[in-house]
Design an enzyme around this catalytic site. Structure first.
Site, mmCIF file in Angstrom:
data_model
loop_
_atom_site.group_PDB
_atom_site.id
_atom_site.type_symbol
_atom_site.label_atom_id
_atom_site.label_comp_id
_atom_site.label_asym_id
_atom_site.label_seq_id
_atom_site.Cartn_x
_atom_site.Cartn_y
_atom_site.Cartn_z
ATOM 1 N N CYS B 115 0.473 -1.228 -0.143
ATOM 2 C CA CYS B 115 0.494 -0.131 -0.395
ATOM 3 C C CYS B 115 0.397 1.318 -0.511
ATOM 4 O O CYS B 115 0.277 2.148 -0.421
ATOM 5 C CB CYS B 115 -1.210 0.009 1.197
ATOM 6 N N HIS B 262 -3.639 6.206 1.203
ATOM 7 C CA HIS B 262 -4.440 4.532 0.042
ATOM 8 C C HIS B 262 -5.310 4.926 0.552
ATOM 9 O O HIS B 262 -6.091 5.010 1.745
ATOM 10 C CB HIS B 262 -2.795 4.463 1.028
ATOM 11 N N ASN B 292 -9.945 -1.515 -1.661
ATOM 12 C CA ASN B 292 -8.981 -1.122 -1.913
ATOM 13 C C ASN B 292 -7.968 -2.504 -2.396
ATOM 14 O O ASN B 292 -7.510 -3.689 -2.284
ATOM 15 C CB ASN B 292 -8.188 -2.098 -0.194
#
Lengths: 76, 334
Positions: B115, B262, B292
């Site tokens: 990430c 993120h 995500n």
């Protein structure tokens, strides 16, 4: 330490309808409770009240009042 | 020293999805409303069984070239960020050089980050440009975490989506890449991990761990994430990261026009936003239809924000954080 302010700070970590929650409600019974809510509450209390709440404390405590009393007792 | 700019961004999502209703059907105790309330996610793109991160990367790069009229001959370096490569070796970036028809004079390498990967990639690209090593860098983030996730892992299946994003970084462009703050804390490695399969635990076969009610907890063959620990790490590391990158740039919270972090999950993002004191109108969230997507969340959000939220002269702060632990931040000057 203001109990209503404490309750508002903790309720902010829940999503959805928690308006009828009061100090005597078992916090783990709320619909959106999960491990992330627990983590958010732990960080919030450590940041704003300078009390470290461990995972085992979360497991042992039942109502918002229990949590409030725990913070009150452990606040330096 | 030559300045580095983002010149163009595009992304690609697999065409097959899993939505909240399907998750609800698989996990009846898992309500769709609860999933979206907590995560902000309604559906996640999932790569087909034969579709790999390099396939997604190829499509994202092809889209970048088409959308922005970029000629492959211009590319002189390929950076590819992935944790789900096609092979142990060779590097996916080398495979892509050939598939995309990029000149053999181009450099190419993969790097393994999650990430935080987009911010790290920008820092590497800026370094290559500043040193005069490259002029037109194709930077791709591509991930298929779904292939690591156990079928019974409702938490991770609710969060992660597969995707790839392609960014052209050049000596000129639409947004100058500012200075960086990066950080690492490997003591958190075991909190977000695929433990088995590589050489440390190559021969070990994982077994399902379940709780007293039979709910899946983990299998070391699959992706494991300790959500509360990751939450704690993020809540501690990110506010400090943001304040140091602002201090370095001699800017205040108010000076930034848009924050793109993120996109881990909406609940955690809002918690950090409030902790830092960022107003919600300056805090970009784009999770609803893709979830995500690991290293691709920032470029996907950037692409979407450029449609209506980012103007010429905007200052946009990017922050990536996660597996490693690893984190990084920079400011884009449009």
């Amino acid at each position: 330490m203001d109990a209503n302010k404490f309750l508002a700070d903790i309720l902010e970590q829940f999503e959805g309808d928690v308006n009828d929650a009061n100090l005597d409600v078992p916090f783990k019974s709320l619909e959106t409770w999960d491990s992330l809510t627990a983590a958010a509450i732990q960080v919030k209390i450590e940041d704003d009240y300078q009390v470290k709440v461990e995972d085992k404390n979360i497991r042992e405590l039942t109502t918002f009042r229990d949590l409030y009393n725990f913070v009150l007792e452990n606040k330096k | 020293m030559t300045k580095a700019f983002i010149k163009a961004v595009s992304y690609y999502l697999p065409t097959t999805y899993i939505d909240n209703e399907e998750l609800n059907a698989i996990f009846p105790s898992w309500s769709a409303d609860k999933i979206s309330a907590k995560t902000g996610i309604f559906k996640r793109p999932i790569a087909k069984s034969e579709e790999t991160s390099t396939d997604l990367a190829f499509k994202a790069a092809t889209k970048l070239f088409q959308e922005h009229s970029i000629r492959v001959e211009e590319i002189d370096f390929i950076l590819l960020c992935t944790q789900s490569p096609d092979y142990f070796l060779p590097t996916s970036a080398c495979v892509l050089q050939d598939k995309l028809g990029i000149p053999t004079t181009a450099g190419a390498l993969d790097f393994n980050l999650g990430c935080s990967g987009y911010v790290y990639g920008l820092s590497l690209a800026k370094g290559l440009i500043s040193a005069g090593i490259a002029k037109n860098i194709l930077f791709i983030t591509a991930e298929t975490y779904s292939k690591y996730i156990h079928a019974n892992d409702k938490g991770n299946r609710s969060l992660f989506g597969d995707a790839a994003a392609a960014t052209l970084i050049s000596v000129d462009g639409i947004a100058e890449i500012g200075d960086f703050k990066l950080g690492t804390d490997g003591s958190g490695a075991s909190n977000l991990i695929v433990r088995n399969g590589a050489f440390k635990h190559k021969q070990i076969i994982g077994e399902d761990e379940v709780d007293q009610e039979g709910n899946f907890i983990r299998n070391d063959n699959n992706l494991f994430m300790n959500g509360p620990e990751i939450f704690n790490f993020t809540a501690r590391a990110v506010p400090n990261l943001v304040s140091t990158v602002l201090e370095q740039a001699q800017l205040t919270i108010e000076d930034i026009d848009l924050y793109i972090f993120h996109q881990a999950n909406e609940y955690m993002l809002n918690f950090i936003r409030k902790k830092i004191g960022i107003p919600s109108e300056k805090f970009y969230i784009y999770l609803k239809d893709c979830g995500n997507t690991v290293s691709s969340t920032i470029p996907i959000a950037l692409y979407e924000a450029m449609k209506n939220k980012i103007q010429p002269q905007s200052k946009v702060l990017l922050a990536g954080f996660g597996v490693g632990y690893s984190w990084g931040s920079t400011i884009l000057y449009f």
